[in-house]
Design a protein around this motif. Structure first.
Motif, PDB file in Angstrom:
ATOM      1  N   SER A 163     -40.280 -23.398 -13.326  1.00 23.55           N
ATOM      2  CA  SER A 163     -39.278 -22.378 -13.626  1.00 23.55           C
ATOM      3  C   SER A 163     -39.506 -21.081 -12.843  1.00 23.55           C
ATOM      4  CB  SER A 163     -39.230 -22.097 -15.125  1.00 23.55           C
ATOM      5  OG  SER A 163     -40.472 -21.601 -15.557  1.00 23.55           O
ATOM      6  N   TYR A 164     -40.657 -20.946 -12.172  1.00 26.31           N
ATOM      7  CA  TYR A 164     -40.833 -19.740 -11.337  1.00 26.31           C
ATOM      8  C   TYR A 164     -39.952 -19.794 -10.096  1.00 26.31           C
ATOM      9  CZ  TYR A 164     -44.108 -22.407  -8.379  1.00 26.31           C
ATOM     10  OH  TYR A 164     -44.675 -23.349  -7.543  1.00 26.31           O
ATOM     11  N   TRP A 165     -39.524 -20.976  -9.671  1.00 27.23           N
ATOM     12  CA  TRP A 165     -38.566 -21.053  -8.550  1.00 27.23           C
ATOM     13  C   TRP A 165     -37.215 -21.649  -8.953  1.00 27.23           C
ATOM     14  CZ3 TRP A 165     -37.126 -26.017  -7.125  1.00 27.23           C
ATOM     15  CH2 TRP A 165     -38.019 -27.056  -7.409  1.00 27.23           C
ATOM     16  N   LEU A 166     -37.186 -22.476  -9.998  1.00 27.99           N
ATOM     17  CA  LEU A 166     -35.936 -23.108 -10.427  1.00 27.99           C
ATOM     18  C   LEU A 166     -35.414 -22.408 -11.672  1.00 27.99           C
ATOM     19  CD1 LEU A 166     -33.933 -25.388  -9.868  1.00 27.99           C
ATOM     20  CD2 LEU A 166     -35.342 -26.877 -11.311  1.00 27.99           C
ATOM     21  N   LYS A 167     -34.239 -21.779 -11.553  1.00 27.47           N
ATOM     22  CA  LYS A 167     -33.714 -20.977 -12.671  1.00 27.47           C
ATOM     23  C   LYS A 167     -32.978 -21.841 -13.674  1.00 27.47           C
ATOM     24  CE  LYS A 167     -31.798 -16.882 -14.248  1.00 27.47           C
ATOM     25  NZ  LYS A 167     -31.999 -17.114 -15.671  1.00 27.47           N
ATOM     26  N   LYS A 168     -32.050 -22.678 -13.168  1.00 22.97           N
ATOM     27  CA  LYS A 168     -31.267 -23.521 -14.069  1.00 22.97           C
ATOM     28  C   LYS A 168     -30.750 -24.730 -13.306  1.00 22.97           C
ATOM     29  CE  LYS A 168     -27.181 -20.617 -13.474  1.00 22.97           C
ATOM     30  NZ  LYS A 168     -26.126 -19.822 -14.119  1.00 22.97           N
ATOM     31  N   SER A 193     -34.661 -15.249  -5.071  1.00 22.83           N
ATOM     32  CA  SER A 193     -34.747 -16.135  -3.898  1.00 22.83           C
ATOM     33  C   SER A 193     -33.618 -15.894  -2.904  1.00 22.83           C
ATOM     34  CB  SER A 193     -34.707 -17.592  -4.340  1.00 22.83           C
ATOM     35  OG  SER A 193     -33.394 -17.934  -4.781  1.00 22.83           O
ATOM     36  N   ASN A 194     -32.471 -15.415  -3.410  1.00 24.20           N
ATOM     37  CA  ASN A 194     -31.315 -15.250  -2.527  1.00 24.20           C
ATOM     38  C   ASN A 194     -30.838 -16.581  -1.935  1.00 24.20           C
ATOM     39  OD1 ASN A 194     -30.165 -12.711  -2.255  1.00 24.20           O
ATOM     40  ND2 ASN A 194     -30.489 -12.698  -0.036  1.00 24.20           N
ATOM     41  N   GLU A 195     -31.253 -17.688  -2.549  1.00 25.78           N
ATOM     42  CA  GLU A 195     -30.912 -19.017  -2.019  1.00 25.78           C
ATOM     43  C   GLU A 195     -29.637 -19.528  -2.675  1.00 25.78           C
ATOM     44  OE1 GLU A 195     -32.595 -20.897   0.287  1.00 25.78           O
ATOM     45  OE2 GLU A 195     -34.255 -19.475   0.541  1.00 25.78           O
ATOM     46  N   LYS A 196     -28.823 -20.208  -1.891  1.00 25.31           N
ATOM     47  CA  LYS A 196     -27.630 -20.864  -2.434  1.00 25.31           C
ATOM     48  C   LYS A 196     -28.037 -22.087  -3.256  1.00 25.31           C
ATOM     49  CE  LYS A 196     -25.237 -21.127   1.637  1.00 25.31           C
ATOM     50  NZ  LYS A 196     -25.754 -20.062   2.514  1.00 25.31           N
ATOM     51  N   PRO A 197     -27.228 -22.461  -4.265  1.00 24.84           N
ATOM     52  CA  PRO A 197     -27.536 -23.682  -5.013  1.00 24.84           C
ATOM     53  C   PRO A 197     -27.528 -24.912  -4.102  1.00 24.84           C
ATOM     54  CG  PRO A 197     -25.856 -22.388  -6.139  1.00 24.84           C
ATOM     55  CD  PRO A 197     -26.049 -21.770  -4.787  1.00 24.84           C
ATOM     56  N   SER A 210     -18.188 -32.690 -19.404  1.00 24.45           N
ATOM     57  CA  SER A 210     -18.993 -33.464 -18.459  1.00 24.45           C
ATOM     58  C   SER A 210     -19.920 -32.593 -17.613  1.00 24.45           C
ATOM     59  CB  SER A 210     -18.089 -34.302 -17.561  1.00 24.45           C
ATOM     60  OG  SER A 210     -17.268 -33.473 -16.784  1.00 24.45           O
ATOM     61  N   VAL A 211     -19.671 -31.283 -17.592  1.00 24.47           N
ATOM     62  CA  VAL A 211     -20.562 -30.392 -16.833  1.00 24.47           C
ATOM     63  C   VAL A 211     -21.540 -29.741 -17.808  1.00 24.47           C
ATOM     64  CG1 VAL A 211     -20.702 -28.379 -15.336  1.00 24.47           C
ATOM     65  CG2 VAL A 211     -18.778 -29.963 -15.107  1.00 24.47           C
ATOM     66  N   ARG A 212     -22.809 -30.049 -17.642  1.00 25.06           N
ATOM     67  CA  ARG A 212     -23.830 -29.543 -18.565  1.00 25.06           C
ATOM     68  C   ARG A 212     -24.777 -28.620 -17.806  1.00 25.06           C
ATOM     69  NH1 ARG A 212     -23.856 -33.671 -22.629  1.00 25.06           N
ATOM     70  NH2 ARG A 212     -21.716 -34.490 -22.582  1.00 25.06           N
ATOM     71  N   MET A 213     -24.766 -27.349 -18.183  1.00 24.06           N
ATOM     72  CA  MET A 213     -25.660 -26.375 -17.553  1.00 24.06           C
ATOM     73  C   MET A 213     -26.884 -26.197 -18.436  1.00 24.06           C
ATOM     74  SD  MET A 213     -26.036 -24.468 -14.896  1.00 24.06           S
ATOM     75  CE  MET A 213     -24.674 -23.598 -14.118  1.00 24.06           C
ATOM     76  N   ILE A 214     -28.047 -26.437 -17.879  1.00 25.21           N
ATOM     77  CA  ILE A 214     -29.291 -26.285 -18.633  1.00 25.21           C
ATOM     78  C   ILE A 214     -30.017 -25.050 -18.091  1.00 25.21           C
ATOM     79  CG2 ILE A 214     -31.425 -27.415 -19.388  1.00 25.21           C
ATOM     80  CD1 ILE A 214     -28.800 -28.827 -20.297  1.00 25.21           C
ATOM     81  N   GLU A 215     -30.100 -24.048 -18.944  1.00 24.48           N
ATOM     82  CA  GLU A 215     -30.511 -22.711 -18.503  1.00 24.48           C
ATOM     83  C   GLU A 215     -32.027 -22.508 -18.475  1.00 24.48           C
ATOM     84  OE1 GLU A 215     -28.212 -20.200 -17.843  1.00 24.48           O
ATOM     85  OE2 GLU A 215     -26.364 -21.131 -18.593  1.00 24.48           O
ATOM     86  N   SER A 216     -32.766 -23.389 -19.126  1.00 21.74           N
ATOM     87  CA  SER A 216     -34.224 -23.222 -19.150  1.00 21.74           C
ATOM     88  C   SER A 216     -34.871 -24.592 -19.356  1.00 21.74           C
ATOM     89  CB  SER A 216     -34.620 -22.258 -20.274  1.00 21.74           C
ATOM     90  OG  SER A 216     -34.146 -22.747 -21.510  1.00 21.74           O
TER      91      SER A 216
END
Ligand code: SLL
Length: 154
Positions: free
Chosen positions: A52-57, A100-104, A69-75
């Motif tokens: 989770s230090y690099w992956l937010k959700k 990170s300023n990185e695109k998904p 059908s779209v499931r967002m997992i926040e943590s």
């Protein structure tokens, strides 16, 4: 938002699905009558390391036959548990920490309910788990300085 030139950082992760047929004597009460399996799709660190230090959700896009059908997992844990009857491709979209300023980034994974080998009837009797799990690495090319510090513990 200065980038660290000439630097590539890789972070490993594991993703996939696990499925098990219902126990016919003890079906989940909330499962629709045409459903046959319980399954899970997940993203996690190698040996369950915290990512989770690099992956937010993580967003999991299931087949359109599913409600919401779209499931967002926040943590963490980044996973969705469901029941169903059929196999399909799941779109798994990674959202990185804001620093990170990185695109998904999106990957696809096929939900496996049935074993590749052997006797499906036997599997139903044994109720053995079918898993389809992959190892992958995400590449951060020339990360911004703030993210570089997070990635390298600086
Ligand atoms: C197939 N192409 O025909 C695939 C689609 C869809 C799976 C599989 C349950 C959804 C619900 C479900 O398992 N959908 O809750 O109704 O095999």
């Amino acid at each position: 938002t200065k980038r660290v030139r000439g630097v590539q950082i890789y972070r490993p992760f594991v993703y996939g699905t696990e499925a098990i047929p219902f126990d016919p004597e003890n079906r989940p009460k909330d499962a629709p009558p045409d459903h046959t399996h319980k399954w899970k799709v997940f993203v996690r660190g190698v040996n369950n390391e915290d990512i989770s230090y690099w992956l937010k959700k993580v967003q999991f896009k299931l087949h359109d036959t599913y409600a919401n059908s779209v499931r967002m997992i926040e943590s963490p844990p980044f996973e969705v548990e469901e029941t169903g009857w059929g196999e399909f491709e799941i779109a798994i979209k990674f959202y990185f920490v804001p620093e990170s300023n990185e695109k998904p980034q999106q990957i696809w994974h096929g939900l496996k309910l049935h074993p590749y080998h052997g006797d499906i009837e036997q599997q139903k009797r044994d109720r053995s788990m079918v898993s389809s799990v992959c190892y992958e690495e995400v590449l951060f090319n020339e990360p911004v300085e703030a993210f570089y510090d997070i990635l390298t513990g600086g």
